[in-house]
Design a protein around this motif. Structure first.
Motif, mmCIF file in Angstrom:
data_model
loop_
_atom_site.group_PDB
_atom_site.id
_atom_site.type_symbol
_atom_site.label_atom_id
_atom_site.label_comp_id
_atom_site.label_asym_id
_atom_site.label_seq_id
_atom_site.Cartn_x
_atom_site.Cartn_y
_atom_site.Cartn_z
ATOM 1 N N GLN A 155 5.335 -45.137 6.281
ATOM 2 C CA GLN A 155 4.825 -44.595 7.533
ATOM 3 C C GLN A 155 5.396 -43.190 7.761
ATOM 4 O O GLN A 155 6.596 -42.977 7.598
ATOM 5 C CB GLN A 155 5.221 -45.483 8.712
ATOM 6 N N ILE A 156 4.528 -42.262 8.122
ATOM 7 C CA ILE A 156 4.973 -40.951 8.580
ATOM 8 C C ILE A 156 4.680 -40.903 10.078
ATOM 9 O O ILE A 156 3.531 -41.054 10.492
ATOM 10 C CB ILE A 156 4.254 -39.807 7.863
ATOM 11 N N THR A 157 5.723 -40.724 10.876
ATOM 12 C CA THR A 157 5.547 -40.724 12.325
ATOM 13 C C THR A 157 5.536 -39.296 12.853
ATOM 14 O O THR A 157 6.278 -38.433 12.382
ATOM 15 C CB THR A 157 6.662 -41.527 13.016
ATOM 16 N N TYR A 158 4.694 -39.087 13.837
ATOM 17 C CA TYR A 158 4.571 -37.786 14.508
ATOM 18 C C TYR A 158 4.757 -38.053 15.996
ATOM 19 O O TYR A 158 4.025 -38.851 16.588
ATOM 20 C CB TYR A 158 3.200 -37.164 14.282
ATOM 21 N N TYR A 159 5.728 -37.383 16.580
ATOM 22 C CA TYR A 159 6.017 -37.648 17.989
ATOM 23 C C TYR A 159 6.412 -36.365 18.695
ATOM 24 O O TYR A 159 7.135 -35.535 18.153
ATOM 25 C CB TYR A 159 7.143 -38.671 18.121
ATOM 26 N N ASN A 160 5.925 -36.219 19.920
ATOM 27 C CA ASN A 160 6.329 -35.114 20.768
ATOM 28 C C ASN A 160 6.085 -35.522 22.207
ATOM 29 O O ASN A 160 5.032 -36.063 22.543
ATOM 30 C CB ASN A 160 5.545 -33.846 20.435
ATOM 31 N N ALA A 161 7.064 -35.299 23.064
ATOM 32 C CA ALA A 161 6.934 -35.678 24.473
ATOM 33 C C ALA A 161 6.163 -34.652 25.283
ATOM 34 O O ALA A 161 5.624 -34.968 26.340
ATOM 35 C CB ALA A 161 8.322 -35.900 25.077
ATOM 36 N N ASP A 162 6.113 -33.424 24.817
ATOM 37 C CA ASP A 162 5.433 -32.363 25.574
ATOM 38 C C ASP A 162 4.730 -31.408 24.617
ATOM 39 O O ASP A 162 5.364 -30.543 24.025
ATOM 40 C CB ASP A 162 6.443 -31.595 26.440
ATOM 41 N N PRO A 163 3.415 -31.514 24.421
ATOM 42 C CA PRO A 163 2.519 -32.510 25.030
ATOM 43 C C PRO A 163 2.720 -33.884 24.387
ATOM 44 O O PRO A 163 3.090 -33.964 23.211
ATOM 45 C CB PRO A 163 1.130 -31.957 24.726
ATOM 46 N N GLU A 164 2.468 -34.923 25.141
ATOM 47 C CA GLU A 164 2.773 -36.266 24.652
ATOM 48 C C GLU A 164 1.757 -36.729 23.609
ATOM 49 O O GLU A 164 0.553 -36.735 23.853
ATOM 50 C CB GLU A 164 2.791 -37.262 25.809
ATOM 51 N N TYR A 165 2.265 -37.087 22.445
ATOM 52 C CA TYR A 165 1.429 -37.735 21.436
ATOM 53 C C TYR A 165 2.323 -38.549 20.513
ATOM 54 O O TYR A 165 3.528 -38.304 20.389
ATOM 55 C CB TYR A 165 0.599 -36.709 20.640
ATOM 56 N N TYR A 166 1.724 -39.533 19.872
ATOM 57 C CA TYR A 166 2.452 -40.399 18.957
ATOM 58 C C TYR A 166 1.460 -40.909 17.912
ATOM 59 O O TYR A 166 0.582 -41.711 18.221
ATOM 60 C CB TYR A 166 3.105 -41.557 19.720
ATOM 61 N N TYR A 167 1.601 -40.419 16.699
ATOM 62 C CA TYR A 167 0.732 -40.815 15.599
ATOM 63 C C TYR A 167 1.566 -41.434 14.481
ATOM 64 O O TYR A 167 2.733 -41.085 14.295
ATOM 65 C CB TYR A 167 -0.024 -39.612 15.026
ATOM 66 N N ILE A 168 0.937 -42.332 13.732
ATOM 67 C CA ILE A 168 1.540 -42.869 12.508
ATOM 68 C C ILE A 168 0.498 -42.779 11.400
ATOM 69 O O ILE A 168 -0.640 -43.233 11.564
ATOM 70 C CB ILE A 168 1.990 -44.334 12.674
#
Length: 398
Positions: free
Chosen positions: A92-105
């Motif tokens: 799994q490669i995770t992509y996360y950022n709170a601002d702007p909010e997103y969460y991908y795998i």
């Protein structure tokens, strides 16, 4: 008679009633969403086949290789980490950022690098359930304080419920443990509220306390200090020495560190290589021997240029340096979901949450029944419903 009624237990009952009526709907949502979420991992493993691959007897691709694939797959998203699972599971490669909010795998074949699925983790059924559990489907800055406050009230109600449940004498003890199924529905409803509430009290207390650890910083710090914690609860990443910074060395460092960690932890079921955000950030690698829980994860930090291991003074550091309080704090999620006890623990959390969801309903009907009874008592005497005596006909005269 009225003065005798105004005991401490009476006032506890009144507070229990009005707080229950006020927060009952929120507690119901919390319990139902928690109940549904209890087996989300097992359900998703069944419904999402891209999480798994056919295990092969060959080397997996390197972190640098997956980093390159990840940058091409979602070039406009910040890459957070590369997660290797046990044989037979997709990388799994995770992509996360709170601002702007997103969460991908992004799910990939660990041997070929084939992209199996790009998943938006902020969408889907279980994300909807989680948003209800954490935020009541409101904006986070509004919903989170409401949920935390309702959980704190629920903790008081659980304790006050024990006080109200406690039998007055030995003769009343039996009915506190059993439901009288032959009684009328109001009595059965009363027994369901009291008896089932008593049996799931300890589960309710655990769920409330672990939930409050996330809800209020002061509560989390208080629990941590009471259990003997001495480290910082604030995650602070150590810094790499940028004196000999080299842009091309990160890929080599990631690969070398991954191979070393994999060699030293052959039984690890999860190895997570985090991508440094800045040139001064540390290279973090987390190792977990059990992919069903989180508390036993070993968090280690290294200088991304020299690979010198860096020490930290917060609870999310090396497991070998973790105190009992550190481990207990790190167990919070696993305790809250029941995962700390494996599948039996999840069943306990599931059924406990299900019972808790019924308490606001049965409690409301208890209040409604008593209100109706009090209204009948206050009617004028000639308007009260008086049951007429049964008319018995005279026997036939021979």
């Amino acid at each position: 008679m009225k003065d005798k009624k105004r005991t401490v237990k009476y006032w506890i009952g009144r507070i229990h009633l009005w707080l229950g009526l006020t927060t009952g709907s929120i507690v119901f949502v919390l319990a139902i969403t928690g109940c549904i979420y209890a087996f989300q991992a097992e359900i998703q493993n069944i419904l999402q086949p891209y999480r798994f691959v056919l295990a092969e007897d060959k080397q997996t691709l390197s972190p640098a290789h997956f980093k390159e694939i990840g940058e091409k797959t979602l070039p406009d998203k910040h890459m957070h980490a590369i997660v290797y699972g046990r044989p037979g599971k997709a990388v799994q490669i995770t992509y996360y950022n709170a601002d702007p909010e997103y969460y991908y795998i992004v799910y990939l074949n660990p041997y070929s690098g084939e992209v199996l699925k790009v998943s938006n983790e902020n969408a889907g059924f279980f994300r909807f359930i989680l948003d209800g559990h954490f935020y009541l489907w409101l904006p986070h800055e509004i919903g989170q304080p409401i949920i935390a406050s309702a959980t704190l009230i629920f903790l008081f109600m659980t304790i006050s419920g024990i006080v109200l449940w406690w039998p007055k004498n030995k003769n009343a003890t039996k009915q506190r443990f059993t439901i009288k199924w032959s009684a009328k529905w109001r009595r059965k409803n009363y027994d369901l509220h009291n008896v089932l509430g008593f049996y799931c009290t300890w589960i309710a207390l655990i769920l409330a306390v672990t939930g409050l650890v996330w809800g209020f910083t002061w509560f989390a710090e208080g629990v941590y200090k009471i259990t003997g914690g001495e480290k910082s609860m604030v995650y602070e990443e150590p810094l790499s020495d940028t004196t000999n910074a080299n842009k091309g060395i990160l890929a080599l460092s990631m690969n070398k560190l991954y191979e070393t960690i994999r060699r030293d932890n052959p039984k690890a079921e999860v190895i997570e290589v985090h991508i440094p955000m800045e040139s001064s950030s540390a290279l973090e690698v987390s190792v977990n021997p059990d992919d069903e829980t989180y508390w036993s994860t070993d968090y280690r930090f290294f200088d991304q240029y020299s690979l010198k291991e860096l020490e930290v003074n917060h609870v999310y550091g090396k497991l070998a340096n973790a105190s009992v309080a550190d481990k207990l704090f790190r167990m919070n999620y696993d305790i809250h979901t029941g995962a700390v006890m494996g599948l039996p623990g999840k069943f306990l959390a599931f059924f406990g949450s299900l019972v808790i969801a019924t308490l606001p309903i049965t409690g409301f009907y208890i209040w409604l029944g008593r209100r109706h009874k009090d209204r009948l008592k206050n009617l004028p005497t000639d308007k009260k419903l008086v049951k007429k005596p049964r008319q018995v006909s005279a026997p036939a005269v021979p």
